[in-house]
Each structure stands twice: as structure tokens, then as C-alpha cells.
Motif scaffolding. Sequence first.
Motif, mmCIF file in Angstrom:
data_model
loop_
_atom_site.group_PDB
_atom_site.id
_atom_site.type_symbol
_atom_site.label_atom_id
_atom_site.label_comp_id
_atom_site.label_asym_id
_atom_site.label_seq_id
_atom_site.Cartn_x
_atom_site.Cartn_y
_atom_site.Cartn_z
ATOM 1 N N PRO A 141 0.924 -1.337 -0.090
ATOM 2 C CA PRO A 141 -0.025 -0.105 0.004
ATOM 3 C C PRO A 141 0.941 1.358 0.115
ATOM 4 C CG PRO A 141 -0.152 -0.891 2.252
ATOM 5 C CD PRO A 141 0.762 -1.871 1.317
ATOM 6 N N MET A 142 0.201 2.146 -0.566
ATOM 7 C CA MET A 142 1.146 3.674 -0.614
ATOM 8 C C MET A 142 1.631 4.105 0.660
ATOM 9 S SD MET A 142 -1.685 6.175 -2.277
ATOM 10 C CE MET A 142 -0.536 7.595 -2.579
ATOM 11 N N SER A 143 0.523 3.670 1.605
ATOM 12 C CA SER A 143 1.245 4.648 2.739
ATOM 13 C C SER A 143 0.284 3.823 3.842
ATOM 14 C CB SER A 143 0.439 5.872 2.810
ATOM 15 O OG SER A 143 -0.902 6.053 2.631
ATOM 16 N N ILE A 144 0.238 4.321 5.216
ATOM 17 C CA ILE A 144 -0.507 3.504 6.069
ATOM 18 C C ILE A 144 -1.768 4.190 6.364
ATOM 19 C CG2 ILE A 144 1.616 2.735 7.444
ATOM 20 C CD1 ILE A 144 1.416 4.956 9.340
ATOM 21 N N ASN A 145 -2.129 5.278 5.754
ATOM 22 C CA ASN A 145 -3.456 5.758 6.018
ATOM 23 C C ASN A 145 -3.942 6.784 4.822
ATOM 24 O OD1 ASN A 145 -2.567 8.573 6.795
ATOM 25 N ND2 ASN A 145 -2.245 7.394 8.732
ATOM 26 N N ALA A 146 -5.051 7.059 4.551
ATOM 27 C CA ALA A 146 -5.476 7.995 3.428
ATOM 28 C C ALA A 146 -5.065 9.181 3.634
ATOM 29 C CB ALA A 146 -7.040 8.037 3.424
ATOM 30 N N GLN A 147 -4.574 9.897 4.686
ATOM 31 C CA GLN A 147 -4.021 11.140 4.998
ATOM 32 C C GLN A 147 -2.816 11.242 4.532
ATOM 33 O OE1 GLN A 147 -5.587 14.210 5.628
ATOM 34 N NE2 GLN A 147 -3.708 14.905 5.469
ATOM 35 N N GLU A 148 -1.922 10.196 4.821
ATOM 36 C CA GLU A 148 -0.604 10.399 4.318
ATOM 37 C C GLU A 148 -0.748 10.175 2.608
ATOM 38 O OE1 GLU A 148 2.246 8.503 7.840
ATOM 39 O OE2 GLU A 148 1.925 7.429 6.091
ATOM 40 N N GLY A 149 -1.401 9.264 2.038
ATOM 41 C CA GLY A 149 -1.529 8.887 0.892
ATOM 42 C C GLY A 149 -1.754 10.316 0.195
ATOM 43 N N LYS A 150 -3.046 10.932 0.805
ATOM 44 C CA LYS A 150 -3.400 12.351 0.151
ATOM 45 C C LYS A 150 -2.173 13.394 0.179
ATOM 46 C CE LYS A 150 -6.625 15.990 0.775
ATOM 47 N NZ LYS A 150 -5.987 17.275 0.906
ATOM 48 N N ILE A 224 -4.810 -5.883 0.479
ATOM 49 C CA ILE A 224 -4.963 -4.971 -0.676
ATOM 50 C C ILE A 224 -5.144 -5.345 -1.868
ATOM 51 C CG2 ILE A 224 -2.651 -4.406 -0.980
ATOM 52 C CD1 ILE A 224 -3.168 -1.498 -1.178
ATOM 53 N N TYR A 225 -5.013 -6.786 -2.125
ATOM 54 C CA TYR A 225 -5.014 -7.300 -3.227
ATOM 55 C C TYR A 225 -6.656 -7.580 -3.587
ATOM 56 C CZ TYR A 225 -0.272 -8.428 -4.147
ATOM 57 O OH TYR A 225 1.352 -8.422 -4.466
ATOM 58 N N ALA A 226 -7.129 -8.006 -2.469
ATOM 59 C CA ALA A 226 -8.614 -8.300 -2.454
ATOM 60 C C ALA A 226 -9.489 -6.885 -2.712
ATOM 61 C CB ALA A 226 -9.219 -8.963 -1.352
ATOM 62 N N ILE A 227 -8.882 -5.920 -2.017
ATOM 63 C CA ILE A 227 -9.665 -4.504 -2.067
ATOM 64 C C ILE A 227 -9.624 -4.178 -3.639
ATOM 65 C CG2 ILE A 227 -9.386 -2.364 -1.504
ATOM 66 C CD1 ILE A 227 -8.630 -3.170 1.292
ATOM 67 N N ASP A 346 -2.056 5.197 -10.729
ATOM 68 C CA ASP A 346 -1.540 6.434 -10.473
ATOM 69 C C ASP A 346 -1.760 6.759 -8.784
ATOM 70 O OD1 ASP A 346 -4.128 6.910 -10.252
ATOM 71 O OD2 ASP A 346 -4.181 8.438 -11.910
ATOM 72 N N GLY A 347 -1.255 7.849 -8.237
ATOM 73 C CA GLY A 347 -1.314 7.878 -7.014
ATOM 74 C C GLY A 347 -2.835 8.252 -6.552
ATOM 75 N N GLU A 348 -3.886 8.710 -7.242
ATOM 76 C CA GLU A 348 -5.168 8.516 -7.151
ATOM 77 C C GLU A 348 -5.826 7.065 -6.862
ATOM 78 O OE1 GLU A 348 -6.858 11.060 -6.122
ATOM 79 O OE2 GLU A 348 -5.886 12.932 -6.810
ATOM 80 N N GLU A 349 -5.219 6.207 -7.595
ATOM 81 C CA GLU A 349 -5.726 4.769 -7.710
ATOM 82 C C GLU A 349 -5.324 4.146 -6.217
ATOM 83 O OE1 GLU A 349 -6.971 0.951 -9.012
ATOM 84 O OE2 GLU A 349 -7.573 3.212 -9.374
ATOM 85 N N GLY A 350 -4.081 4.487 -5.784
ATOM 86 C CA GLY A 350 -3.584 4.103 -4.480
ATOM 87 C C GLY A 350 -4.344 4.855 -3.273
ATOM 88 N N LEU A 351 -4.601 6.047 -3.608
ATOM 89 C CA LEU A 351 -5.354 6.829 -2.433
ATOM 90 C C LEU A 351 -6.759 6.250 -2.033
ATOM 91 C CD1 LEU A 351 -5.630 9.049 -0.361
ATOM 92 C CD2 LEU A 351 -6.068 10.559 -2.262
ATOM 93 N N LYS A 352 -7.186 5.700 -3.259
ATOM 94 C CA LYS A 352 -8.785 5.034 -3.120
ATOM 95 C C LYS A 352 -8.766 3.966 -2.244
ATOM 96 C CE LYS A 352 -10.672 6.929 -7.381
ATOM 97 N NZ LYS A 352 -11.032 6.660 -8.756
ATOM 98 N N ASP A 353 -7.649 3.060 -2.429
ATOM 99 C CA ASP A 353 -7.113 1.783 -1.895
ATOM 100 C C ASP A 353 -7.341 2.050 -0.110
ATOM 101 O OD1 ASP A 353 -8.051 0.168 -3.761
ATOM 102 O OD2 ASP A 353 -5.697 -0.361 -4.299
ATOM 103 N N MET A 354 -6.383 3.141 0.113
ATOM 104 C CA MET A 354 -6.225 3.740 1.224
ATOM 105 C C MET A 354 -7.584 4.027 2.148
ATOM 106 S SD MET A 354 -3.179 2.842 1.633
ATOM 107 C CE MET A 354 -3.369 2.919 3.441
ATOM 108 N N LYS A 355 -8.286 4.791 1.357
ATOM 109 C CA LYS A 355 -9.594 5.287 1.935
ATOM 110 C C LYS A 355 -10.349 4.087 2.294
ATOM 111 C CE LYS A 355 -9.884 9.822 -0.452
ATOM 112 N NZ LYS A 355 -10.870 10.380 -1.391
#
Length: 375
Positions: A141-150, A224-227, A346-355
Motif C-alpha cells: 500500500p502506498m502509505s499507512i492511511n489515506a491522509q498520508e496518501g493524500k 489490499i489485493y482483494a480490495i 497513479d497516486g489517486e488509484e492508490g489513495l482510493k485503496d487507502m480510503k
Amino acid sequence: MNSRRTFLQHLTVSAGILPFAIGSSAYIQPESEYIPEVQDGPVLKVALMGLGSYADRVAKAMQDCKRAKITGLISGTPDKLESWGAKYDVPEGSRYNYENFDAIKDNPEIDAVYIITPNAQHHGQCLRVAAAGKHVICEKPMSINAQEGKEMVEACEKAGVKLLIGYRMHFEANTLNAVRKRQNGDLGEVKFFQGLSGFIIGDPTQWRLDKDLAGGGAMMDIGIYAINGARYMVGEEPIWVTAQEVKTDPVKFKEGVDETITFQLGFPSGVIASCLSTYSMNYLDKFFLLGDKGFVEMQPSTGYGPIKAWSHDGDITKPHVTHQTTQMDQMAAIIYDGKKPEIPVDGEEGLKDMKIIDAIFLAVKSGQKVNLNLG
């Protein structure tokens, strides 16, 4: 040390005995029809950050790339910098540690940095790479939470560099074939998705079981693979999630480190996804997509390959190509040619998974359905 990557590699060996072929009349196209074409163009010069087992896999795969090359190394272990530098012909001037890698700013032999470090380190390292003016490829995962991903997305946008997430499956031939069958209407109206992701984790002292480094447990690793798979297989963005956690070993899986979570995603069309993420059961690497006219099933669905796929009308397995080789060539095309992948990376794709991950943890804690807004 055992890991999801070792497990998935082993899983593909045993998968050969699974009864995946339904019928034998499916037309088998020549291999050349499935391998994504790589257009000629500039070579992406990549520094690998974090020289662990997965970086080793990426490095070996990149030797077959046409448009990506290892030109830099970043590690906290001097011996690795020396041995990897010699193995991949990376000069000392392009080898860095975690304290001085900001100096990549002045190195024209590095265009991008592939961050392959523990999850909790991605955020700070991404911001530093972006500040140095280099493109970022970050493992999921790109980060440990959506705030960091943003904040990672915003930092890369501000610096004018690309942020790509290591979703290797988004370029994998069987995955794309399954998605196309749904897009082409072969399955009819989609009704249901199941995603199972799990294995029995080994060494209890590894970083994946350290909340401060991993940000969680199985969900931040294999879940995260299933998500992500639910999203690209269904072809919609979920609007709610419910989740339940089971923990049988509170010593190994301490507070904040999930062992097993089952979760359900609801989509605007009414499709339900039923998923499982676990560190305590083996042989869980399966996607199943059901429509009112047919189905697609994949097992293994996200391992290193070969991926196996079949549908209501027969075997649809495509020839295996090393995932990371295809990924890095395609990412070079995204960065240099402006190529748009069939499934975003892209980063937006990763951010959706973090949310979604944030919402799953909240649903576990509250016991309530949590609404999602991934816009």
C-alpha cells in the motif's frame, strides 16, 4: 523469513494441479497476441530504494526490460550497496543511504525512484524523492492511511513529478483478459465478486507484524489485493463497507496488527463483494466474478505467476510474462509517452485503496456499515 511474496511464489507451484480448465475447446491465441507491446523510446533510469527480497525480484525482472534500467541504489546496508552495485553495474556515485539520498537531485542518471521499503516509511521517502525532482514509483500500500496518501499525491503534483503505485497486476495478461470479458458483456450483468487473499505468516519478529512499520497486519499486506481486485474486476467504486475481525493468536498478532478480517463492499449497481484477508490460512489466492450470463475465475489470481484463469466457456489462461518486467516497461511508457493504462496505477488509484482500508478498520472497530466517498 516468510512473506506474502514467498508464499505466493510457492502457491503457483501447487496451483498446477487445480481443476481450473473447464472444457478444452477454447481457442488459444499465439503468445505474441497477448504480450503488451512496448514502443521504442527513452529508457527510464531507476534507483531502487530498499534492497530486500522484493527489490531483488524487481531487479532481476528489470534485466529483461526494454525501457527501464537500474541506475541507482538506496539502502541502509553498506554491504548491499556494494554487492548490488557490482551486480547491476551501478557506480559508487549513484549509491546512497537513507540519510543522503536527497542528493539524487543532482544526479542526471536517475529519473525515478522505486520505493520498496516498509509501509510506514513510504510517506516521508516519497516526499523527499518528489522534492528532489524525481518521479516516484511506490510499492503498495502506498502509505499507512489515506491522509498520508493524500499528502504524497499533493507533494508529487506540486513538484511536477509522476506518482505511480506498484500495481503489477494492472498490466498482467490474465487480469486484463478477465476485465475485458466483463467490459465486453461476456458475463452479462455483474452480480457478485469474491476475493480471497491470505497465507500463514512465519517469523513473528518481521516488520510486517510490527504496527509501527506496517501500519497493521494482513490487511496492509495481502488484503489490499482483494480490495483493489474487487474494484477493477467489478468495474465500479464501492460506496459502503462492513467488516469483521477474528484474532486467534493475540501474542503473535498484537494490538493494531490484524490476523483475519472478512469484509464486504457494496457497489452502486447493487453488486456485493465478499472478501477475506488473513495471515493464518494458506491457499487463499482466488478471484471469482459472477454475472447473469457467465463467470470468470482466477486461481492463483495475484501471485507471481503463472496466473490461471477460466470462465464459463473454457480455459482463458494467457502465457506467463514476468509481471515486474511488464510493469516497469509500461511505467516507462506512462512517464515518457503519456500512455494511459487500462487500469490506473497513479497516486489517486492508490489513495482510493487507502480510503477503503481506513474504512475497513473503522467498520471493524464500530461494528457498523461505513459509507465510502472515493471521489
